[in-house]
Design a protein around this motif. Structure first.
Motif, PDB file in Angstrom:
ATOM      1  N   GLN A 192       0.826  -1.203   0.000  1.00 32.69           N
ATOM      2  CA  GLN A 192       0.000   0.000   0.000  1.00 32.69           C
ATOM      3  C   GLN A 192       0.868   1.263   0.000  1.00 32.69           C
ATOM      4  O   GLN A 192       0.544   2.254  -0.670  1.00 32.69           O
ATOM      5  N   ALA A 193       1.975   1.229   0.743  1.00 33.06           N
ATOM      6  CA  ALA A 193       2.869   2.391   0.792  1.00 33.06           C
ATOM      7  C   ALA A 193       3.502   2.657  -0.567  1.00 33.06           C
ATOM      8  O   ALA A 193       3.646   3.810  -0.991  1.00 33.06           O
ATOM      9  N   VAL A 194       3.877   1.603  -1.274  1.00 31.68           N
ATOM     10  CA  VAL A 194       4.471   1.764  -2.600  1.00 31.68           C
ATOM     11  C   VAL A 194       3.466   2.412  -3.550  1.00 31.68           C
ATOM     12  O   VAL A 194       3.792   3.354  -4.288  1.00 31.68           O
ATOM     13  N   GLY A 195       2.230   1.903  -3.527  1.00 30.55           N
ATOM     14  CA  GLY A 195       1.210   2.484  -4.394  1.00 30.55           C
ATOM     15  C   GLY A 195       0.876   3.918  -4.021  1.00 30.55           C
ATOM     16  O   GLY A 195       0.690   4.767  -4.906  1.00 30.55           O
ATOM     17  N   SER A 200      18.431  -4.641   1.880  1.00 31.19           N
ATOM     18  CA  SER A 200      19.558  -4.782   2.810  1.00 31.19           C
ATOM     19  C   SER A 200      19.479  -3.810   3.984  1.00 31.19           C
ATOM     20  O   SER A 200      19.515  -4.214   5.142  1.00 31.19           O
ATOM     21  N   SER A 201      19.339  -2.518   3.683  1.00 28.95           N
ATOM     22  CA  SER A 201      19.381  -1.542   4.774  1.00 28.95           C
ATOM     23  C   SER A 201      18.037  -0.891   5.047  1.00 28.95           C
ATOM     24  O   SER A 201      17.712  -0.594   6.189  1.00 28.95           O
ATOM     25  N   GLY A 202      17.245  -0.663   4.015  1.00 33.35           N
ATOM     26  CA  GLY A 202      15.969   0.018   4.211  1.00 33.35           C
ATOM     27  C   GLY A 202      16.145   1.452   4.665  1.00 33.35           C
ATOM     28  O   GLY A 202      15.295   1.990   5.379  1.00 33.35           O
ATOM     29  N   THR A 209       6.894   4.881   5.375  1.00 31.92           N
ATOM     30  CA  THR A 209       6.265   3.582   5.605  1.00 31.92           C
ATOM     31  C   THR A 209       6.919   2.504   4.751  1.00 31.92           C
ATOM     32  O   THR A 209       7.190   1.391   5.217  1.00 31.92           O
ATOM     33  N   ARG A 210       7.181   2.831   3.489  1.00 31.64           N
ATOM     34  CA  ARG A 210       7.835   1.861   2.610  1.00 31.64           C
ATOM     35  C   ARG A 210       9.193   1.442   3.153  1.00 31.64           C
ATOM     36  O   ARG A 210       9.522   0.249   3.174  1.00 31.64           O
ATOM     37  N   LEU A 211       9.974   2.407   3.600  1.00 36.21           N
ATOM     38  CA  LEU A 211      11.296   2.092   4.137  1.00 36.21           C
ATOM     39  C   LEU A 211      11.203   1.298   5.435  1.00 36.21           C
ATOM     40  O   LEU A 211      11.993   0.379   5.672  1.00 36.21           O
ATOM     41  N   ALA A 212      10.224   1.651   6.276  1.00 36.37           N
ATOM     42  CA  ALA A 212      10.065   0.946   7.544  1.00 36.37           C
ATOM     43  C   ALA A 212       9.648  -0.501   7.327  1.00 36.37           C
ATOM     44  O   ALA A 212      10.120  -1.415   8.022  1.00 36.37           O
ATOM     45  N   GLU A 213       8.752  -0.731   6.359  1.00 37.80           N
ATOM     46  CA  GLU A 213       8.271  -2.085   6.106  1.00 37.80           C
ATOM     47  C   GLU A 213       9.305  -2.942   5.395  1.00 37.80           C
ATOM     48  O   GLU A 213       9.118  -4.162   5.284  1.00 37.80           O
ATOM     49  N   ALA A 214      10.388  -2.332   4.916  1.00 40.06           N
ATOM     50  CA  ALA A 214      11.443  -3.126   4.282  1.00 40.06           C
ATOM     51  C   ALA A 214      12.157  -4.003   5.297  1.00 40.06           C
ATOM     52  O   ALA A 214      12.681  -5.066   4.953  1.00 40.06           O
ATOM     53  N   ILE A 230       7.772 -13.749   2.924  1.00 37.98           N
ATOM     54  CA  ILE A 230       6.917 -12.550   2.879  1.00 37.98           C
ATOM     55  C   ILE A 230       7.314 -11.540   3.945  1.00 37.98           C
ATOM     56  O   ILE A 230       6.867 -10.388   3.897  1.00 37.98           O
ATOM     57  N   ASP A 231       8.160 -11.962   4.905  1.00 43.18           N
ATOM     58  CA  ASP A 231       8.646 -11.008   5.893  1.00 43.18           C
ATOM     59  C   ASP A 231       9.738 -10.121   5.317  1.00 43.18           C
ATOM     60  O   ASP A 231      10.199  -9.195   5.966  1.00 43.18           O
ATOM     61  N   ARG A 232      10.165 -10.416   4.085  1.00 46.71           N
ATOM     62  CA  ARG A 232      11.104  -9.558   3.343  1.00 46.71           C
ATOM     63  C   ARG A 232      10.388  -9.100   2.077  1.00 46.71           C
ATOM     64  O   ARG A 232      10.605  -9.631   0.991  1.00 46.71           O
ATOM     65  N   PRO A 233       9.495  -8.107   2.204  1.00 43.66           N
ATOM     66  CA  PRO A 233       8.576  -7.787   1.103  1.00 43.66           C
ATOM     67  C   PRO A 233       9.229  -7.289  -0.177  1.00 43.66           C
ATOM     68  O   PRO A 233       8.595  -7.307  -1.229  1.00 43.66           O
ATOM     69  N   PHE A 234      10.495  -6.857  -0.104  1.00 41.88           N
ATOM     70  CA  PHE A 234      11.125  -6.310  -1.297  1.00 41.88           C
ATOM     71  C   PHE A 234      12.264  -7.166  -1.829  1.00 41.88           C
ATOM     72  O   PHE A 234      12.902  -6.791  -2.815  1.00 41.88           O
ATOM     73  N   SER A 235      12.528  -8.305  -1.198  1.00 44.12           N
ATOM     74  CA  SER A 235      13.666  -9.102  -1.644  1.00 44.12           C
ATOM     75  C   SER A 235      13.381 -10.593  -1.707  1.00 44.12           C
ATOM     76  O   SER A 235      14.224 -11.348  -2.174  1.00 44.12           O
ATOM     77  N   GLY A 236      12.226 -11.045  -1.234  1.00 45.29           N
ATOM     78  CA  GLY A 236      11.924 -12.467  -1.254  1.00 45.29           C
ATOM     79  C   GLY A 236      11.450 -12.938  -2.614  1.00 45.29           C
ATOM     80  O   GLY A 236      11.348 -12.167  -3.583  1.00 45.29           O
TER      81      GLY A 236
END
Length: 272
Positions: free
Chosen positions: A70-73, A118-120, A164-169, A225-231
């Protein structure tokens, strides 16, 4: 102190239970009719704990994954909104804000998105353009332009979505919780294997293997799914890519004689 007390209490409970069990066995050693608790009664509480723990962790991980999407959108939408609202601002702020919006989106894709697995952390190449937004807003404030409030609101929501996007990373499940779940599930599988009847057949082994595969798959799914941007199941940058391409095309149409203040990676090519 709390950790020491907890460990001491558990150790004391274990010692008392073992001592009582030993005392009871000594008293009932000559009784042929002694009743023993079936293994299934001992497995049931462990099974309940494992299932509840997996269900809870899956819900937490799924909520984090959904919030990241949702944050990305929302961020892509607000960048597009910034560009559109800036169309009502006077020159030269109109062109500058619209150019910054394009460069912001490009910098997100080139610098901030690759490092989220990696860092978010915020990429300074992106923050350059968000700082530019505020500088142009201050210039608009001197002219008391009616679009300022709309631009500030859109920029504020863009900033919130970016945070939010960075935090959820970052993983939403603490490592200790995940490994505790691993131990609980491993113990449950071990207990089921220990409790197989002596006259077991192929169906018992097959069902145990299926259960082990399902538990293992649940752990792998949660970790993914706990790694929403790298899994393997990840949130793509397609929404921001579409926004960047769309507003870049609009900029070329709206300002045909003026180049963007950045290159394709969002690096500044013109003085601020």
């Amino acid at each position: 102190m709390l950790t020491v007390v907890t460990i001491a209490a558990m150790a004391a409970a274990l010692a008392i239970g073992l001592a009582a069990n030993h005392y009871q066995r000594r008293r009932a050693s000559g009784d042929a009719d002694e009743e023993k608790a079936p293994v299934s009664d001992l497995i049931s509480p462990l099974e309940t704990l494992a299932v509840l723990l997996v269900a809870f962790v899956i819900v937490v991980a799924a909520e984090s994954f959904g919030a990241a999407g949702q944050a990305v959108g929302a961020e892509a939408h607000r960048v597009d909104q910034l560009y559109e609202v800036a169309d009502y601002a006077p020159q030269p702020q109109r062109e500058r804000i619209q150019g910054d919006a394009v460069c912001y989106a490009r910098a997100i894709l080139a610098y901030e998105w690759p490092q989220m697995d990696s860092s978010g952390e915020k990429a300074p190449e992106v923050s350059v353009w968000s700082s530019d937004f505020r500088r142009h807003f201050k210039e608009l404030a001197r002219t008391d332009d009616g679009t300022l409030d709309l631009l500030v609101d859109a920029d504020d929501q863009r900033s919130v979505a970016r945070q939010t996007r960075l935090a959820e990373a970052a993983p939403a499940i603490p490592p200790i919780v995940y490994w505790f779940m691993v131990v609980a599930l491993a113990a449950t599988i071990g207990a089921f294997a220990f409790g197989l009847p002596s006259n077991r057949g192929p169906s018992h082994i097959a069902l145990l293997l299926v259960l082990a595969a399902l538990f293992t798959g649940s752990l792998l799914l949660i970790a993914d799914i706990d790694r929403p941007f790298s899994g393997q199941i990840h949130i793509s940058a397609s929404t921001m890519e579409e926004t960047a391409a769309d507003i870049a095309e609009d900029f070329t149409h709206d300002h045909p004689d003026h180049p963007l203040p950045c290159d394709l990676q969002g690096r500044r090519t013109a003085p601020p």
